[in-house]
Design a protein around this motif. Sequence first.
Motif, PDB file in Angstrom:
ATOM      1  N   SER A 116      15.373  90.853  54.878  1.00 46.72           N
ATOM      2  CA  SER A 116      16.882  90.308  54.684  1.00 46.72           C
ATOM      3  C   SER A 116      16.811  88.779  54.983  1.00 46.72           C
ATOM      4  O   SER A 116      16.008  88.256  55.560  1.00 46.72           O
ATOM      5  CB  SER A 116      17.462  91.174  55.668  1.00 46.72           C
ATOM      6  OG  SER A 116      17.121  90.838  57.178  1.00 46.72           O
ATOM      7  N   CYS A 117      18.444  88.313  54.757  1.00 47.21           N
ATOM      8  CA  CYS A 117      18.587  86.909  55.288  1.00 47.21           C
ATOM      9  C   CYS A 117      18.654  86.924  56.748  1.00 47.21           C
ATOM     10  O   CYS A 117      18.203  85.987  57.320  1.00 47.21           O
ATOM     11  CB  CYS A 117      19.728  86.530  54.736  1.00 47.21           C
ATOM     12  SG  CYS A 117      20.309  84.714  54.999  1.00 47.21           S
ATOM     13  N   PHE A 118      19.052  87.926  57.334  1.00 50.81           N
ATOM     14  CA  PHE A 118      18.991  88.154  59.135  1.00 50.81           C
ATOM     15  C   PHE A 118      17.542  87.710  59.454  1.00 50.81           C
ATOM     16  O   PHE A 118      17.521  87.081  60.279  1.00 50.81           O
ATOM     17  CB  PHE A 118      19.411  89.453  59.364  1.00 50.81           C
ATOM     18  CG  PHE A 118      20.024  89.343  60.644  1.00 50.81           C
ATOM     19  CD1 PHE A 118      21.437  89.712  60.947  1.00 50.81           C
ATOM     20  CD2 PHE A 118      19.325  89.134  61.948  1.00 50.81           C
ATOM     21  CE1 PHE A 118      22.042  89.450  62.140  1.00 50.81           C
ATOM     22  CE2 PHE A 118      19.654  89.167  63.153  1.00 50.81           C
ATOM     23  CZ  PHE A 118      21.076  89.533  63.400  1.00 50.81           C
ATOM     24  N   SER A 212      20.809  74.983  55.008  1.00 47.14           N
ATOM     25  CA  SER A 212      21.993  75.566  54.600  1.00 47.14           C
ATOM     26  C   SER A 212      21.909  77.055  54.344  1.00 47.14           C
ATOM     27  O   SER A 212      21.067  77.334  53.502  1.00 47.14           O
ATOM     28  CB  SER A 212      22.738  74.801  53.269  1.00 47.14           C
ATOM     29  OG  SER A 212      23.668  75.605  52.786  1.00 47.14           O
ATOM     30  N   ASP A 213      22.690  77.914  54.800  1.00 46.70           N
ATOM     31  CA  ASP A 213      22.432  79.655  54.577  1.00 46.70           C
ATOM     32  C   ASP A 213      23.813  79.767  53.606  1.00 46.70           C
ATOM     33  O   ASP A 213      25.050  79.765  53.976  1.00 46.70           O
ATOM     34  CB  ASP A 213      22.895  80.400  55.945  1.00 46.70           C
ATOM     35  CG  ASP A 213      22.924  81.689  55.654  1.00 46.70           C
ATOM     36  OD1 ASP A 213      23.081  82.122  54.481  1.00 46.70           O
ATOM     37  OD2 ASP A 213      22.725  82.326  56.596  1.00 46.70           O
ATOM     38  N   ASP A 214      23.012  79.987  52.242  1.00 50.12           N
ATOM     39  CA  ASP A 214      23.926  79.982  51.186  1.00 50.12           C
ATOM     40  C   ASP A 214      24.225  81.590  50.714  1.00 50.12           C
ATOM     41  O   ASP A 214      24.323  81.741  49.461  1.00 50.12           O
ATOM     42  CB  ASP A 214      23.344  79.331  50.038  1.00 50.12           C
ATOM     43  CG  ASP A 214      24.351  78.314  49.606  1.00 50.12           C
ATOM     44  OD1 ASP A 214      25.349  78.067  50.105  1.00 50.12           O
ATOM     45  OD2 ASP A 214      23.926  77.398  48.472  1.00 50.12           O
ATOM     46  N   SER A 215      24.040  82.532  51.638  1.00 48.85           N
ATOM     47  CA  SER A 215      24.190  83.835  51.478  1.00 48.85           C
ATOM     48  C   SER A 215      25.517  84.253  50.623  1.00 48.85           C
ATOM     49  O   SER A 215      25.514  84.928  49.731  1.00 48.85           O
ATOM     50  CB  SER A 215      24.485  84.715  52.703  1.00 48.85           C
ATOM     51  OG  SER A 215      23.032  84.643  53.308  1.00 48.85           O
ATOM     52  N   HIS A 216      26.605  83.465  50.977  1.00 45.96           N
ATOM     53  CA  HIS A 216      27.924  83.697  50.180  1.00 45.96           C
ATOM     54  C   HIS A 216      27.868  82.561  49.177  1.00 45.96           C
ATOM     55  O   HIS A 216      29.436  82.380  48.710  1.00 45.96           O
ATOM     56  CB  HIS A 216      29.105  83.542  51.143  1.00 45.96           C
ATOM     57  CG  HIS A 216      29.465  84.803  52.048  1.00 45.96           C
ATOM     58  ND1 HIS A 216      29.934  86.252  51.515  1.00 45.96           N
ATOM     59  CD2 HIS A 216      28.894  85.130  53.143  1.00 45.96           C
ATOM     60  CE1 HIS A 216      29.765  87.137  52.694  1.00 45.96           C
ATOM     61  NE2 HIS A 216      29.303  86.602  53.711  1.00 45.96           N
ATOM     62  N   ALA A 217      27.106  82.159  48.718  1.00 41.26           N
ATOM     63  CA  ALA A 217      27.136  81.355  47.496  1.00 41.26           C
ATOM     64  C   ALA A 217      26.269  81.333  46.302  1.00 41.26           C
ATOM     65  O   ALA A 217      26.440  81.094  45.216  1.00 41.26           O
ATOM     66  CB  ALA A 217      26.912  79.762  48.321  1.00 41.26           C
ATOM     67  N   THR A 243      18.962  82.590  52.173  1.00 37.85           N
ATOM     68  CA  THR A 243      20.065  83.244  51.222  1.00 37.85           C
ATOM     69  C   THR A 243      19.583  84.755  51.412  1.00 37.85           C
ATOM     70  O   THR A 243      18.520  85.038  51.738  1.00 37.85           O
ATOM     71  CB  THR A 243      20.395  82.583  49.987  1.00 37.85           C
ATOM     72  OG1 THR A 243      21.379  83.137  49.458  1.00 37.85           O
ATOM     73  CG2 THR A 243      19.203  82.602  49.017  1.00 37.85           C
ATOM     74  N   THR A 244      20.426  85.359  50.613  1.00 37.42           N
ATOM     75  CA  THR A 244      20.155  86.995  50.835  1.00 37.42           C
ATOM     76  C   THR A 244      20.224  87.421  49.294  1.00 37.42           C
ATOM     77  O   THR A 244      20.992  87.029  48.411  1.00 37.42           O
ATOM     78  CB  THR A 244      21.268  87.595  51.633  1.00 37.42           C
ATOM     79  OG1 THR A 244      21.477  89.024  51.594  1.00 37.42           O
ATOM     80  CG2 THR A 244      22.713  87.639  50.798  1.00 37.42           C
ATOM     81  N   PHE A 245      19.465  88.568  49.150  1.00 41.49           N
ATOM     82  CA  PHE A 245      19.605  89.063  47.795  1.00 41.49           C
ATOM     83  C   PHE A 245      20.655  90.422  47.773  1.00 41.49           C
ATOM     84  O   PHE A 245      20.817  91.073  46.821  1.00 41.49           O
ATOM     85  CB  PHE A 245      18.130  89.765  47.462  1.00 41.49           C
ATOM     86  CG  PHE A 245      17.146  88.698  47.530  1.00 41.49           C
ATOM     87  CD1 PHE A 245      17.447  87.643  47.025  1.00 41.49           C
ATOM     88  CD2 PHE A 245      15.811  89.141  47.685  1.00 41.49           C
ATOM     89  CE1 PHE A 245      16.436  86.503  47.016  1.00 41.49           C
ATOM     90  CE2 PHE A 245      14.701  88.216  47.923  1.00 41.49           C
ATOM     91  CZ  PHE A 245      15.013  86.858  47.611  1.00 41.49           C
ATOM     92  N   GLY A 246      21.255  90.593  49.009  1.00 43.41           N
ATOM     93  CA  GLY A 246      22.061  91.869  49.240  1.00 43.41           C
ATOM     94  C   GLY A 246      23.617  91.529  49.255  1.00 43.41           C
ATOM     95  O   GLY A 246      24.538  92.175  49.591  1.00 43.41           O
ATOM     96  N   LYS A 247      23.915  90.251  48.451  1.00 42.88           N
ATOM     97  CA  LYS A 247      25.244  90.153  47.925  1.00 42.88           C
ATOM     98  C   LYS A 247      25.457  90.132  46.553  1.00 42.88           C
ATOM     99  O   LYS A 247      25.333  90.969  45.965  1.00 42.88           O
ATOM    100  CB  LYS A 247      25.663  88.907  48.771  1.00 42.88           C
ATOM    101  CG  LYS A 247      25.929  89.255  50.397  1.00 42.88           C
ATOM    102  CD  LYS A 247      26.494  88.189  51.308  1.00 42.88           C
ATOM    103  CE  LYS A 247      26.703  88.616  52.665  1.00 42.88           C
ATOM    104  NZ  LYS A 247      26.168  88.179  53.602  1.00 42.88           N
ATOM    105  N   ALA A 248      25.576  88.682  45.951  1.00 47.43           N
ATOM    106  CA  ALA A 248      25.687  88.722  44.415  1.00 47.43           C
ATOM    107  C   ALA A 248      24.594  88.836  43.684  1.00 47.43           C
ATOM    108  O   ALA A 248      24.666  89.315  42.469  1.00 47.43           O
ATOM    109  CB  ALA A 248      26.145  87.338  44.460  1.00 47.43           C
TER     110      ALA A 248
HETATM  111  C1  LIG Z   1      25.262  88.287  55.020  1.00 53.34           C
HETATM  112  C2  LIG Z   1      24.542  87.104  55.415  1.00 53.34           C
HETATM  113  C3  LIG Z   1      23.418  87.172  56.336  1.00 53.34           C
HETATM  114  C4  LIG Z   1      22.710  88.331  56.400  1.00 53.34           C
HETATM  115  O1  LIG Z   1      22.117  88.831  55.140  1.00 53.34           O
HETATM  116  P1  LIG Z   1      21.252  89.920  55.215  1.00 53.34           P
HETATM  117  O2  LIG Z   1      20.345  89.868  54.036  1.00 53.34           O
HETATM  118  O3  LIG Z   1      22.342  91.138  54.606  1.00 53.34           O
HETATM  119  O4  LIG Z   1      20.605  90.217  56.344  1.00 53.34           O
HETATM  120  C5  LIG Z   1      22.848  86.090  56.721  1.00 53.34           C
HETATM  121  N1  LIG Z   1      23.657  84.967  56.656  1.00 53.34           N
HETATM  122  C6  LIG Z   1      24.960  84.763  56.149  1.00 53.34           C
HETATM  123  C7  LIG Z   1      25.645  83.486  56.005  1.00 53.34           C
HETATM  124  C8  LIG Z   1      25.430  85.992  55.675  1.00 53.34           C
HETATM  125  O5  LIG Z   1      26.684  85.753  55.136  1.00 53.34           O
END
Ligand SMILES: *Cc1c(COP(=O)(O)O)cnc(C)c1O
Length: 401
Positions: A116-118, A212-217, A243-248
């Motif tokens: 996960s990105c976490f 930069s954490d680009d999870s929402h980008a 970044t995450t694969f769990g969003k977009a």
């Molecule tokens: C959702 C999110 C995470 C966690 O991502 P997961 O892959 O669901 O653990 C980490 N950082 C940011 C900024 C997020 O929005």
Amino acid sequence: MTFHSYKSDYQKQIEEIKNDGLYKDERLICSPQGGRIKVKKDVNASESDIINFCSNNYLGLSSHPEILQAAHKGLDDRGFGMSSVRFICGTQDIHRELEEKVSAFLGMEDSILFASCFDANAAVFEVLLGKDDHVICDKLIHASLIDGVRLCKANRHIYTHSNMEELETVLKGITSGKKLIVTDGVFSMDGDMAKLDQICALAEKYDAMVLSDDSHATGFIGKTGRGTHEHFDVMDKVDIITTTFGKALGGATGGCVSGRKEIVTLLKQRGRPYLFSNALMPAVVQATIRALDLLMQSTERRDKLESLTAFWRKGLTEAGFDLKPGNTPIIPIMLYDAKLAQEFSKKLFDQGVYAVGFFYPVVPKGEARIRTQVSAALEQSDLEECLKKFIAIGKELQVIS
Ligand SMILES: *Cc1c(COP(=O)(O)O)cnc(C)c1O
């Protein structure tokens, strides 16, 4: 016996959460994730159809037929699970293929996958920074970055959200050790972007690295969806992207750290969530590869998302709602009061619109809101229908006049 004597304390805490209007109920979804979903209140309740306005399914890929097909193929060709961490016997060729593909997509030298990105954020700081080093964070970074920073011994500095003067003052004051500036690319609760161009310029001036954490980008910000660093034209200046694969990107699970080669190499040797946690399942790997392929072939989805987002923001603004400024698909309607946010959300739900209220602890106390998130899985007609409902409820609850 022991739990029995502790029980009343836990019960008291739960009661307090409820009394403060902060208790979070979970809806049960009984359809695939999408723009329109089926939900029910509990297992035995009847299903209702609802427009989904609060998922991270920004590009509508979570249930996309080509993603499903790729996942099926991953399952059929490579099995269900790896039953190993990566460095023992958990690395298939497709794991490496995904690392190379995500590096190419983000414009980085190399990448390392996490569950996960976490986990990516939990790994990165401890490996890169020691006790004589410095980590400098935006006040509003994601909880997983905060926790990751806690796991390292570096000195911590926090600057007021997006305040570049303050960031510069902090950087100026540090006279020895490595420096790492940490920010979200797009801030998850407010939906605004970090001033990444200015951050990179300061980093250069004061000899710091940028994460930069680009999870929402990732997948939709920037003109080809590469992320916030593309939007600000600093693709070669950001050292580390998490970044995450769990969003977009299909929305299942998984994440990565992408960046300078030496950083990724060191993470593979020393990152604890990498060394001590299972490898990603092959179906997720195959589907994420497919998601990236789709995005590299065409910008159609992110373009649609961009125009829907503009429509939605304009509609709410003209109706008189108090929005956080920004230009991403995360559009929070500020209500400030947790109970009001809950009530607004409940009324929306009763009218077939799913948009949850956010309140403490996910946002600061007194900053409750409805966070709407636009998705390419929606159509303009959905947004038109929703807008009417938001306006009616806004008037009923005297949020707008
Ligand atoms: C959702 C999110 C995470 C966690 O991502 P997961 O892959 O669901 O653990 C980490 N950082 C940011 C900024 C997020 O929005």
